[in-house]
Write an enzyme that holds these catalytic residues in place. Structure first.
Site, PDB file in Angstrom:
ATOM      1  N   ASN A  11       0.780   5.840  11.685  1.00 36.96           N
ATOM      2  CA  ASN A  11      -0.593   5.563  11.250  1.00 36.96           C
ATOM      3  C   ASN A  11      -0.611   4.174  10.612  1.00 36.96           C
ATOM      4  O   ASN A  11      -0.085   3.987   9.524  1.00 36.96           O
ATOM      5  CB  ASN A  11      -1.034   6.633  10.236  1.00 36.96           C
ATOM      6  CG  ASN A  11      -2.394   6.314   9.642  1.00 36.96           C
ATOM      7  OD1 ASN A  11      -3.142   5.500  10.168  1.00 36.96           O
ATOM      8  ND2 ASN A  11      -2.717   6.980   8.532  1.00 36.96           N
ATOM      9  N   LYS A  13      -3.151   2.510   9.527  1.00 37.69           N
ATOM     10  CA  LYS A  13      -4.210   2.319   8.509  1.00 37.69           C
ATOM     11  C   LYS A  13      -4.884   0.957   8.729  1.00 37.69           C
ATOM     12  O   LYS A  13      -5.042   0.536   9.869  1.00 37.69           O
ATOM     13  CB  LYS A  13      -3.626   2.456   7.105  1.00 37.69           C
ATOM     14  CG  LYS A  13      -2.744   3.680   6.962  1.00 37.69           C
ATOM     15  CD  LYS A  13      -2.359   3.962   5.546  1.00 37.69           C
ATOM     16  CE  LYS A  13      -1.371   5.106   5.527  1.00 37.69           C
ATOM     17  NZ  LYS A  13      -1.209   5.703   4.221  1.00 37.69           N
ATOM     18  N   HIS A  97      -7.901  12.247   7.598  1.00 41.20           N
ATOM     19  CA  HIS A  97      -6.814  11.706   6.770  1.00 41.20           C
ATOM     20  C   HIS A  97      -7.275  11.693   5.313  1.00 41.20           C
ATOM     21  O   HIS A  97      -8.449  11.440   5.020  1.00 41.20           O
ATOM     22  CB  HIS A  97      -6.447  10.294   7.241  1.00 41.20           C
ATOM     23  CG  HIS A  97      -5.204   9.784   6.597  1.00 41.20           C
ATOM     24  ND1 HIS A  97      -5.201   9.244   5.336  1.00 41.20           N
ATOM     25  CD2 HIS A  97      -3.915   9.764   7.019  1.00 41.20           C
ATOM     26  CE1 HIS A  97      -3.949   8.905   5.023  1.00 41.20           C
ATOM     27  NE2 HIS A  97      -3.157   9.223   6.033  1.00 41.20           N
ATOM     28  N   GLU A  99      -7.060   9.610   3.042  1.00 39.43           N
ATOM     29  CA  GLU A  99      -7.725   8.375   2.586  1.00 39.43           C
ATOM     30  C   GLU A  99      -9.189   8.366   3.003  1.00 39.43           C
ATOM     31  O   GLU A  99     -10.036   7.853   2.280  1.00 39.43           O
ATOM     32  CB  GLU A  99      -6.970   7.143   3.121  1.00 39.43           C
ATOM     33  CG  GLU A  99      -5.666   6.948   2.366  1.00 39.43           C
ATOM     34  CD  GLU A  99      -4.551   6.330   3.194  1.00 39.43           C
ATOM     35  OE1 GLU A  99      -4.826   5.750   4.258  1.00 39.43           O
ATOM     36  OE2 GLU A  99      -3.385   6.433   2.753  1.00 39.43           O
ATOM     37  N   GLU A 169      -0.021  16.784   4.978  1.00 38.83           N
ATOM     38  CA  GLU A 169       0.303  15.592   4.199  1.00 38.83           C
ATOM     39  C   GLU A 169      -0.083  15.806   2.734  1.00 38.83           C
ATOM     40  O   GLU A 169      -1.257  15.611   2.369  1.00 38.83           O
ATOM     41  CB  GLU A 169      -0.479  14.389   4.747  1.00 38.83           C
ATOM     42  CG  GLU A 169      -0.164  14.065   6.183  1.00 38.83           C
ATOM     43  CD  GLU A 169      -0.427  12.598   6.501  1.00 38.83           C
ATOM     44  OE1 GLU A 169       0.492  11.940   6.972  1.00 38.83           O
ATOM     45  OE2 GLU A 169      -1.538  12.112   6.233  1.00 38.83           O
ATOM     46  N   GLY A 175       2.372   7.381   0.682  1.00 38.04           N
ATOM     47  CA  GLY A 175       2.501   6.002   0.223  1.00 38.04           C
ATOM     48  C   GLY A 175       3.077   5.865  -1.176  1.00 38.04           C
ATOM     49  O   GLY A 175       3.067   4.779  -1.754  1.00 38.04           O
ATOM     50  N   SER A 215       5.500   9.665   2.907  1.00 34.92           N
ATOM     51  CA  SER A 215       6.722   8.912   2.604  1.00 34.92           C
ATOM     52  C   SER A 215       7.898   9.278   3.513  1.00 34.92           C
ATOM     53  O   SER A 215       9.043   9.331   3.059  1.00 34.92           O
ATOM     54  CB  SER A 215       7.095   9.070   1.132  1.00 34.92           C
ATOM     55  OG  SER A 215       6.073   8.533   0.310  1.00 34.92           O
ATOM     56  N   GLY A 237       3.604   3.791   6.110  1.00 38.45           N
ATOM     57  CA  GLY A 237       4.351   2.570   5.793  1.00 38.45           C
ATOM     58  C   GLY A 237       5.542   2.290   6.697  1.00 38.45           C
ATOM     59  O   GLY A 237       5.701   1.163   7.201  1.00 38.45           O
TER      60      GLY A 237
HETATM   61  C1  PEP Z   1      -0.004   8.500   6.222  1.00 38.27           C
HETATM   62  O1  PEP Z   1      -0.714   7.524   6.103  1.00 38.27           O
HETATM   63  O2  PEP Z   1      -0.390   9.427   6.936  1.00 38.27           O
HETATM   64  C2  PEP Z   1       1.270   8.546   5.515  1.00 38.27           C
HETATM   65  C3  PEP Z   1       1.960   9.634   5.548  1.00 38.27           C
HETATM   66  O3  PEP Z   1       1.652   7.398   4.848  1.00 38.27           O
HETATM   67  P1  PEP Z   1       3.131   7.084   4.261  1.00 38.27           P
HETATM   68  O4  PEP Z   1       4.110   7.436   5.342  1.00 38.27           O
HETATM   69  O5  PEP Z   1       3.098   5.629   3.956  1.00 38.27           O
HETATM   70  O6  PEP Z   1       3.313   7.935   3.051  1.00 38.27           O
END
Ligand code: PEP
Length: 253
Positions: A11, A13, A97, A99, A169, A175, A215, A237
């Protein structure tokens, strides 16, 4: 019964300019070959601006939108519709998501509208669910996730449900570098499968892929994917850099 193919989805973003996305797409061609040889599905979710270019440069990688609108067209400033995506060959989208839930007022109900519209158009939603830190600490993770799944996937026809992908998630791990342990992730993903079984029956529930996200890094991806109910990863990330994306893939071959 259909077996659950492993899925690694990045992803992006609001990252990568068109130029950067094109460079990544070019470098990803060899990764798609490797993924295919090992029966793993590999994908990325770029911004709307980069979808078409990434798809053209690497037709073998899944290219997913990060969101879409449930109406076909109309007075919805700033939105993108399913026909617009389908015209450029995009058949997948992340939905709900955290966010978008946090910053754009997305709810499980609005996700449901989007998911039903996607299914009617033969698209594959990657439906995100997960609890906040406060909810986790209050011990209500399962109640939250259950509600997100039941509302978000309401009225999906049983015959269509196996195509859906669910991503668990926990918001406190996105993140932040604070991972949910493999055990917690497995427990919640197994619980999600139980909820899916209540909704769609045992066979379909066993066919639906459930990803873990939060993460995920090259160092820990293998451990998550060794859990019984975790069929892949949604990675933010660590999916942005091609070398890191390559390591994520290599570590689950
Ligand atoms: C995500 O954006 O779905 C995500 C899991 O981000 P990260 O891997 O950076 O925690």
């Amino acid at each position: 019964m259909k077996t659950r193919t492993k899925l690694l989805l990045g992803n992006w973003k609001m990252n990568k300019t068109l130029k950067e996305a094109k460079a990544f797409a070019k470098d990803s061609v060899e990764l798609s070959v490797l993924a295919k040889e090992n029966n793993i599905e590999l994908g990325v979710a770029p911004t709307f601006l980069c979808l078409e270019a990434v798809k053209k440069i690497n037709p073998d990688i899944i290219v997913a939108a990060q969101n879409l609108h449930y109406e076909e067209k109309g007075a919805f400033t700033g939105e993108i519709s399913i026909p617009m995506l389908k015209e450029i060959g995009i058949n997948w989208s992340i939905i709900g998501h955290s966010e978008r839930r946090q910053y754009n007022g997305e709810s499980s109900l609005s996700c449901n509208r989007k998911i039903l519209a996607m299914i009617a158009n033969d698209m594959i939603p990657v439906y995100c669910c997960g609890e906040t830190l406060e909810e986790y600490e209050s011990g209500i993770t399962k109640a939250i996730v259950r509600d997100q799944i039941r509302t978000g996937l309401a009225n999906v026809a049983k015959e269509k449900a196996s195509k859906i992908v669910v991503a668990y998630e926990p918001i406190w791990s996105i993140g932040t570098g604070v991972n949910a342990s493999k055990e917690i992730a497995q427990e919640v993903c197994a619980f999600i499968r139980e909820v899916l079984e209540e909704m769609f029956g045992a066979t379909v529930a066993k066919e639906i892929r459930i990803l873990y996200g939060g993460s995920v890094k090259p160092e820990n991806i293998k451990s998550y994917l060794s859990a019984k109910d975790i069929d892949g990863a949604l990675v933010g990330g660590a999916s942005l850099d091609i070398q890191s994306f390559k390591l994520l893939l290599q570590n689950i071959l």
